[in-house]
Write an enzyme that holds these catalytic residues in place. Structure first.
Site, short mmCIF file in Angstrom:
data_model
loop_
_atom_site.label_atom_id
_atom_site.label_comp_id
_atom_site.label_asym_id
_atom_site.label_seq_id
_atom_site.Cartn_x
_atom_site.Cartn_y
_atom_site.Cartn_z
N HIS A 134 0.87 -1.29 0.03
CA HIS A 134 0.02 -0.13 -0.13
C HIS A 134 0.75 1.34 -0.10
CE1 HIS A 134 -3.14 -3.00 0.55
NE2 HIS A 134 -3.86 -1.94 -0.01
N GLU A 143 -10.93 -10.89 -6.94
CA GLU A 143 -9.47 -10.77 -6.58
C GLU A 143 -9.02 -12.22 -5.92
OE1 GLU A 143 -8.60 -7.63 -4.02
OE2 GLU A 143 -10.49 -7.95 -2.80
N CYS A 202 -9.76 -2.50 -11.11
CA CYS A 202 -9.16 -1.54 -10.16
C CYS A 202 -7.78 -1.79 -9.37
CB CYS A 202 -9.96 -1.31 -9.09
SG CYS A 202 -10.53 -2.78 -8.05
C1 PEP Z 1 -6.37 -5.12 -5.56
O1 PEP Z 1 -6.38 -6.30 -5.01
O2 PEP Z 1 -6.11 -5.33 -7.05
C2 PEP Z 1 -7.02 -4.06 -5.29
C3 PEP Z 1 -7.50 -3.02 -5.99
O3 PEP Z 1 -7.33 -4.06 -3.63
P1 PEP Z 1 -6.16 -3.59 -2.76
O4 PEP Z 1 -4.97 -3.22 -3.25
O5 PEP Z 1 -6.56 -2.62 -1.76
O6 PEP Z 1 -5.88 -4.83 -1.86
MG MG Z 2 -7.14 -6.41 -3.10
#
Ligand code: PEP
Ligand code: MG
Length: 679
Positions: A304, A540, A611
């Site tokens: 993140h 996912e 996303c």
């Molecule tokens: C993903 O896993 O691609 C996603 C967009 O969610 P995060 O990165 O917040 O886990």
């Molecule tokens: Mg994710």
């Protein structure tokens, strides 16, 4: 009393890790154990005094053991030294390097392929762009010391409490680092725990308390003295350890003064931030105006902190190894977030080249920015929605002016992360409402809380998990704590009265999870008399992609989270530094799951977004468009360039490219067939 002379063969002498093994061995015996080196003597059970001896490779030390178990103690220490004190003598793992010549910088590189100049450290590119400037190590605010002495027993108790809490924090940090990087990278936190328990250090602090100093003052003075003594040895390796003593000192001092949250302080000029790793809350608390880019020793490109870097348009390199932590503060560097390098003390020619690259990158960015408000339509008239991934209201405001056609992912966990207790329903409602209003009628997808994995919350206790990414995460955690989810859904549905809003659940692996979550939405809608909203899921987890045809009959939309889909499909931790290069969303296995999801959705008249970070990868955009993805949700700064790229494509050519990619055997082959990113 027994004595024996020994020679230390560890390549960098008795530095932190071998000294820790030595001290831990000594601590197992009751005897008094001293080590003599030249004219200096140290308590073998005190890491700090052992380090202060400054024992180098090839130096002789004398062991002096006195007590009931002296023979066993001596034998154990002799064996430990002969066994290398936890190090392989031929391949030392030490990461501390002289500040001006990071000779072993490349040692920390996850998978060194090319030979790099000695002043270049290679990590993993995490956010594109180039930054030129001085580095600055992550540091925290000054603490004002309370000098009031409240009596020896009160001060001792306060000290003990702070030490216990600091130990708890270090154990957690160590665990997180083992999971996110490796045991050897994490070992530094064991050294910190050792410093915390150092008997000589604690004796010195207690002595001061008994001389009527407050615990905070006694601790600070003792730590400063120890750190200064070590720094004065003028050995770059030990200078690194002095920094460790200061670091532990700061941690305890902050706790002694009733603080807890880390406060970050920066100089008053632009810098390139260097840190072991940046937690989402660290990154969130930084003054963004002063940071040109950042480089972390640990972390991966889909961690993140890296996602936040892209969201802030900050060039970033992650997973560069702990060598970066030993570069002296304010050393000039070039940080190249496009190729993942950090060049230390660059010469004039390297700076000139970097400036030229920086200019051409910026020129391409401004060309794209000029047309950001226009839709992304391919040359053969196929429109792809380009929307934003956001973490809160500030991003929402930026998205609205950066050409976003809505929000494809509001990561609501950022609302929960920078605090010590959960936000109330009202607080959440106000944020969701403000975000929806900031988007001026464009749709906003609010993802429910995705906590767990690399995003733990201090106020939600989850029992320790061996594999947090496979544990109680996302919708699983929320369904196990229905009140948390209920409160969030109430806040979201109340905000739905203020603009078009959609709800999305993360980490759905099973139809029953979707149905339970969907039922809760319906229940709350009835309760509140809230408007009908579209409700979808993230794809996912591979099981959800494989069952997309079943889900598609019930959901309103899918959004593919390629970060997690890649990690779970390839069974590669998204934060693992040495796997980061291989954990590629362009792997044909991931692409096949995307293709299957799109087909299933379209067969049922539903739409699909992407996303994950792949959506903004210039090599992936034509493939995703060709696979029929309807919407790309990307970080705000990527919106103009993704739109510009789509405008240069034709759908028919993209479809052919996508089919070719699906037929490839490896991610490398897919990347080889795609033109490389302009940087
Ligand atoms: C993903 O896993 O691609 C996603 C967009 O969610 P995060 O990165 O917040 O886990
Ligand atoms: Mg994710």
């Amino acid at each position: 009393m027994k004595e024996q002379d020994l020679t230390i063969h560890n390549p960098t002498g008795l530095h932190a890790r071998p000294a820790k093994v030595f001290v831990n061995t000594a601590k197992q015996y009751k005897s008094d154990i001293r080590v003599q080196h030249g004219s200096k003597k140290a308590n073998a059970k005190s890491l700090i005094s052992m380090l202060t001896l400054g024992v180098e490779c090839g130096s002789e030390i004398r062991l002096i053991v006195d007590g009931a178990d002296e023979e066993e103690a001596l034998a154990a220490l002799v064996t430990a030294v002969a066994d290398g004190l936890g190090e392989d003598h031929h391949a030392p793992e030490e990461t501390a390097v002289p500040s001006t010549a990071p000779a072993n910088g490349q040692q920390a590189v996850p998978s060194p392929t090319a030979v790099l100049p000695a002043n270049v450290i290679k990590g993993i590119p995490a956010a594109p762009g180039i930054a030129i400037g001085p580095i600055y190590h992550l540091q925290h605010e000054e603490i004002t010391i309370d000098e009031t002495f409240r009596g020896a027993s009160v001060e001792e108790e306060a000290l003990q409490k702070a030490l216990d809490r600091a130990r708890g924090q270090l154990v957690t940090l160590h665990k997180q680092m083992v999971q996110s990087t490796s045991a050897s990278e994490a070992a530094i936190f064991e050294v910190h725990q050792e410093i915390l328990e150092d008997p000589d250090l604690l004796d010195a602090v207690l002595e001061r308390i008994h001389k009527q100093q407050s615990a905070a003052r006694a601790w600070q003075v003792t730590i400063d003295a120890r750190a200064k003594a070590m720094a004065a040895l003028n050995d770059p390796l030990l200078a690194g350890r002095a920094a460790d003593i200061q670091d532990v000192g700061y941690r305890v001092l902050r706790l002694l003064m009733g603080g807890d949250e880390q406060q970050v302080s920066l100089p008053d000029h632009p810098i390139i931030l260097v840190a072991a790793d940046l937690s989402p809350s660290d990154t969130a608390s930084l003054d963004r105006g002063k940071i040109l880019g950042f480089c972390t020793a640990a972390g991966g490109p889909t961690a993140h902190s890296a996602i936040i870097a892209r969201a802030l348009s900050l060039p970033a390199v992650v997973s560069a190894g702990t060598a970066v932590l030993d570069i002296a503060n304010l050393t000039p560097v070039i940080l190249n977030g496009s190729d993942g390098t950090l060049t230390i003390n660059p010469d004039a020619a390297a700076v000139a080249q970097a400036q030229a690259q920086q200019q051409s990158w910026q020129a391409a960015m401004s060309r794209a920015a000029a047309t950001a408000g226009e839709p992304a339509i391919t040359q053969d008239d196929h429109r792809v929605e380009v929307v934003a991934n956001i973490g809160g209201l500030k991003d929402a405001q930026k998205a609205a002016t950066a050409g976003a056609e809505g929000v494809g992912l509001l990561r609501t966990e950022f609302l929960f992360l920078e605090r010590t207790e959960a936000p109330t329903e009202l607080e959440q409602f106000e944020v969701y409402r403000d975000v929806v209003q900031a988007l001026n009628g464009q749709p906003v997808i609010v993802r429910t809380l995705d906590i767990g994995g690399d995003k733990p919350l201090p106020y939600i206790s989850v029992p320790p998990e061996a594999n947090p990414f496979l544990g109680e995460r996302g919708i699983r955690l929320c369904l196990n704590r229905p009140e948390l989810l209920r409160q969030q859904l109430r806040a979201i549905l109340r905000a739905a009265a203020f603009g078009p809003l959609r709800i999305m659940f993360p980490m759905v692996a099973d139809l029953s999870e979707w149905r339970a979550a969907r039922a809760m939405v319906a229940e709350i809608q009835a309760e509140l008399g809230a408007p009908d909203v579209e409700v979808g899921i993230m794809i996912e987890v591979p099981s959800a992609a494989l069952m997309a045809d079943v889900f598609a009959q019930e959901v309103d939309f899918f959004s593919i989270g390629t970060n997690d889909l890649t990690q779970y499909t390839l069974a590669m931790d998204r934060m693992h530094p040495s796997l980061a290069g291989k954990s590629d969303g362009l792997h044909p296995a991931v692409l096949r799951l995307i293709a299957r999801t799109v087909e299933a959705a379209h067969a049922h008249g539903k739409w699909v977004g992407v996303c994950g970070e792949l959506g903004a990868d210039p090599q992936a955009v034509p493939i995703l468009v060709g696979l029929g993805v309807d919407e790309l949700s990307v970080s705000v700064p990527s919106i103009p360039s993704v739109k510009a790229q789509i405008r240069g494509l034709t759908l028919t050519a993209a479809q052919t490219t996508a089919q070719e990619a699906l037929a490839c055997g490896t991610a490398v082959q897919v990347r080889e067939m795609m033109p490389t990113a302009v940087s």
